[in-house]
Scaffold this motif. Sequence first.
Motif, PDB file in Angstrom:
ATOM      1  N   SER A 309      30.958  42.278  46.533  1.00  0.00           N
ATOM      2  CA  SER A 309      31.708  41.356  46.742  1.00  0.00           C
ATOM      3  C   SER A 309      32.731  41.286  45.340  1.00  0.00           C
ATOM      4  N   GLN A 310      34.140  41.183  45.665  1.00  0.00           N
ATOM      5  CA  GLN A 310      35.070  41.073  44.638  1.00  0.00           C
ATOM      6  C   GLN A 310      36.180  39.724  44.873  1.00  0.00           C
ATOM      7  N   GLN A 311      36.129  39.186  43.640  1.00  0.00           N
ATOM      8  CA  GLN A 311      37.056  37.912  43.478  1.00  0.00           C
ATOM      9  C   GLN A 311      38.321  38.363  43.225  1.00  0.00           C
ATOM     10  N   ARG A 312      39.198  37.960  44.366  1.00  0.00           N
ATOM     11  CA  ARG A 312      40.776  38.384  44.391  1.00  0.00           C
ATOM     12  C   ARG A 312      41.506  37.054  44.542  1.00  0.00           C
ATOM     13  N   MET A 313      42.941  37.323  44.210  1.00  0.00           N
ATOM     14  CA  MET A 313      44.026  36.303  44.479  1.00  0.00           C
ATOM     15  C   MET A 313      44.897  36.730  45.636  1.00  0.00           C
ATOM     16  N   PHE A 314      44.611  35.792  46.784  1.00  0.00           N
ATOM     17  CA  PHE A 314      45.380  36.177  47.917  1.00  0.00           C
ATOM     18  C   PHE A 314      46.717  35.336  47.911  1.00  0.00           C
ATOM     19  N   VAL A 315      47.756  36.036  48.123  1.00  0.00           N
ATOM     20  CA  VAL A 315      48.979  35.188  48.486  1.00  0.00           C
ATOM     21  C   VAL A 315      49.412  35.645  49.789  1.00  0.00           C
ATOM     22  N   LEU A 316      49.628  34.642  50.894  1.00  0.00           N
ATOM     23  CA  LEU A 316      50.186  34.754  52.082  1.00  0.00           C
ATOM     24  C   LEU A 316      51.659  34.578  52.315  1.00  0.00           C
ATOM     25  N   PHE A 317      52.379  35.482  52.574  1.00  0.00           N
ATOM     26  CA  PHE A 317      53.895  35.582  52.988  1.00  0.00           C
ATOM     27  C   PHE A 317      53.875  35.582  54.585  1.00  0.00           C
ATOM     28  N   ASP A 318      55.192  35.389  55.243  1.00  0.00           N
ATOM     29  CA  ASP A 318      55.313  35.677  56.585  1.00  0.00           C
ATOM     30  C   ASP A 318      55.302  37.333  56.670  1.00  0.00           C
ATOM     31  N   HIS A 319      54.253  37.795  57.414  1.00  0.00           N
ATOM     32  CA  HIS A 319      54.290  39.157  57.964  1.00  0.00           C
ATOM     33  C   HIS A 319      53.251  39.933  57.134  1.00  0.00           C
ATOM     34  N   GLN A 320      52.781  39.294  56.064  1.00  0.00           N
ATOM     35  CA  GLN A 320      51.902  40.176  55.155  1.00  0.00           C
ATOM     36  C   GLN A 320      50.953  39.327  54.152  1.00  0.00           C
ATOM     37  N   LEU A 321      49.956  39.674  53.778  1.00  0.00           N
ATOM     38  CA  LEU A 321      48.794  39.020  52.926  1.00  0.00           C
ATOM     39  C   LEU A 321      48.708  40.023  51.873  1.00  0.00           C
ATOM     40  N   ILE A 322      49.234  39.634  50.640  1.00  0.00           N
ATOM     41  CA  ILE A 322      48.973  40.215  49.451  1.00  0.00           C
ATOM     42  C   ILE A 322      47.672  40.083  48.715  1.00  0.00           C
ATOM     43  N   TYR A 323      46.916  40.941  48.122  1.00  0.00           N
ATOM     44  CA  TYR A 323      45.769  40.595  47.109  1.00  0.00           C
ATOM     45  C   TYR A 323      45.928  41.493  46.086  1.00  0.00           C
ATOM     46  N   CYS A 324      45.514  40.553  44.794  1.00  0.00           N
ATOM     47  CA  CYS A 324      45.613  41.036  43.712  1.00  0.00           C
ATOM     48  C   CYS A 324      44.426  40.739  42.706  1.00  0.00           C
ATOM     49  N   LYS A 325      44.200  41.460  41.739  1.00  0.00           N
ATOM     50  CA  LYS A 325      43.145  41.172  40.622  1.00  0.00           C
ATOM     51  C   LYS A 325      43.588  40.641  39.482  1.00  0.00           C
ATOM     52  N   LYS A 326      42.908  39.465  38.912  1.00  0.00           N
ATOM     53  CA  LYS A 326      43.295  38.679  37.695  1.00  0.00           C
ATOM     54  C   LYS A 326      42.785  39.815  36.467  1.00  0.00           C
ATOM     55  N   ASP A 327      43.568  39.746  35.499  1.00  0.00           N
ATOM     56  CA  ASP A 327      43.118  40.371  34.516  1.00  0.00           C
ATOM     57  C   ASP A 327      42.098  39.623  33.487  1.00  0.00           C
ATOM     58  N   LEU A 328      41.198  40.489  33.074  1.00  0.00           N
ATOM     59  CA  LEU A 328      39.769  40.092  32.636  1.00  0.00           C
ATOM     60  C   LEU A 328      40.043  39.052  31.332  1.00  0.00           C
ATOM     61  N   LEU A 329      41.089  39.427  30.361  1.00  0.00           N
ATOM     62  CA  LEU A 329      41.491  38.390  29.296  1.00  0.00           C
ATOM     63  C   LEU A 329      42.447  37.601  29.677  1.00  0.00           C
ATOM     64  N   ARG A 330      43.573  38.016  29.903  1.00  0.00           N
ATOM     65  CA  ARG A 330      44.802  36.896  30.285  1.00  0.00           C
ATOM     66  C   ARG A 330      44.872  36.612  31.896  1.00  0.00           C
ATOM     67  N   ARG A 331      44.338  35.547  32.222  1.00  0.00           N
ATOM     68  CA  ARG A 331      44.140  35.189  33.608  1.00  0.00           C
ATOM     69  C   ARG A 331      45.216  35.028  34.401  1.00  0.00           C
ATOM     70  N   ASP A 332      46.471  35.064  33.711  1.00  0.00           N
ATOM     71  CA  ASP A 332      47.753  34.812  34.344  1.00  0.00           C
ATOM     72  C   ASP A 332      48.432  35.933  34.616  1.00  0.00           C
ATOM     73  N   VAL A 333      47.890  37.212  34.336  1.00  0.00           N
ATOM     74  CA  VAL A 333      48.282  38.638  34.533  1.00  0.00           C
ATOM     75  C   VAL A 333      47.647  38.921  35.946  1.00  0.00           C
ATOM     76  N   LEU A 334      48.436  39.436  36.818  1.00  0.00           N
ATOM     77  CA  LEU A 334      47.691  40.023  38.106  1.00  0.00           C
ATOM     78  C   LEU A 334      48.091  41.455  38.422  1.00  0.00           C
ATOM     79  N   TYR A 335      47.050  42.119  38.731  1.00  0.00           N
ATOM     80  CA  TYR A 335      47.143  43.565  39.469  1.00  0.00           C
ATOM     81  C   TYR A 335      47.154  43.798  40.685  1.00  0.00           C
ATOM     82  N   TYR A 336      48.147  44.295  41.302  1.00  0.00           N
ATOM     83  CA  TYR A 336      48.279  44.602  42.770  1.00  0.00           C
ATOM     84  C   TYR A 336      47.140  45.497  43.247  1.00  0.00           C
TER      85      TYR A 336
END
Length: 483
Positions: A309-336
């Motif tokens: 299991s992995q905790q991910r941030m999902f962002v839904l746009f028309d036609h595609q769903l993007i998922y990113c990983k939050k930075d361990l220290l800075r939670r406002d930084v996302l990695y594709y």
Amino acid sequence: MDDQELGFNAGDVIEVMDATNREWWWGRVADGEGWFPASFVRLRVNQDEPADDEALGTGHGGAGDGGAEAQSSKDQMRTNVINEILSTERDYIKHLRDICEGYLRQCRKRVDMFSEEQLRTIFGNIEDIYRCQKAFVRALEQKFNRERPHLSELGACFLEHQADFQIYSEYCNNHPNACVELSRLAKLSKYVYFFEACRLLQKMIDISLDGFLLTPVQKICKYPLQLAELLKYTHPQHRDFKDVEAALHAMKNVAQLINERKRRLENIDKIAQWQSSIEDWEGEDLLVRSSELIHSGELTRVTQPQAKSQQRMFVLFDHQLIYCKKDLLRRDVLYYKGRLDMDGLEVVDLEDGKDRELHVSVRNAFRLRCGPSGESHLLCARKPEQKQRWLKAFAREREQVRLDQETGFSITQLQRKQAMLNASKQQAVGKPKALSRPYYLTRQKHPALPTSLPQQQVLVLAEPKRKPSTFWHSISRLAPFRK
């Protein structure tokens, strides 16, 4: 904007004091007097217009005479509205012709001053609008009953050309860019003199080019007002009543569609800025396929093998769903981390319990299954209401794609390029992304080290100098860590 400009609200009645200038009138309201654009208002078709239709039937004669007078007055009002529609359309055609022939044609001759891309930015698709409006006016003229104008049937003309009016969307969306470009050119004297010479040669009134280019934006918003006025004075038994009613609804939809497209194009800048903030982005830009943010939130992604299991941030746009990983220290930084193509996915709602494919217990889960490849993705929300919001969001995404296909909405390559350029400029003036990332997460190519140096010396050279930390010394003094 100016001390002599008249401010007013929708629905105000303005007494016109001076109308010698066709574009700007001097008028009076309760609060004062001033100049105002004539295109912002409509003339009352009858200066003695009663408050309601019942007032038309009152009089000194009998009931029959009153009814006949009321109908005659209503027919006269309808005639006035029809004459106003035709008159404003003829004026508008002349206005478009002056812009196309007086300005655009002269600008094309000066290749030393204007590029094609620059002219496209300033004038947009005004030539397409000119062609469509000429066809529309010819249709109105054919439907106009010269002997008995109140019997004219104009509603059908609007219905036949309602699809053509959608080209105003492109013009309205481009108009802010035109204003910016004209504002830039206005600082250069040679362009000021050139535009003034164009106006004088075409014998146009004393208004700057940006004022002329505003007219199509105002015109498309004026059609519902004119049709509402025409419907008001059209008897339900009139042959044109149903068509006018349908035309009013259609033109309101056109105006709503233009406003929606404007909102969507304003959103692409935000989408481009969001993408530029994501670290380690891979693949094509979001704007190549998407133009609308539908939904976003955190989900648990359960993957094979061993049901990790992995905790991910999902962002839904028309036609595609993007998922990113939050930075361990800075939670406002996302990695594709990846994306899913929504066009080929099936959303499957799962019941709480043991999953048959991964053999793990799940709650608030749903599966995204790819038809052609058979690949599936198991996602879990924290709460049942979060799961329901995601399921509704997936349905909205499919509906949005369907509507875009029906209306032909798309983003041009120039608009995508401009949005990404604006995002990169904004990113440059903000905090540098590279400095915001922890050094141990940056991807660096390891340099080739000389073999002549001993391994111990290499390690000493590679290790960055930093102050000795007392962290582990303090931790070792705690009871649980003592041997």
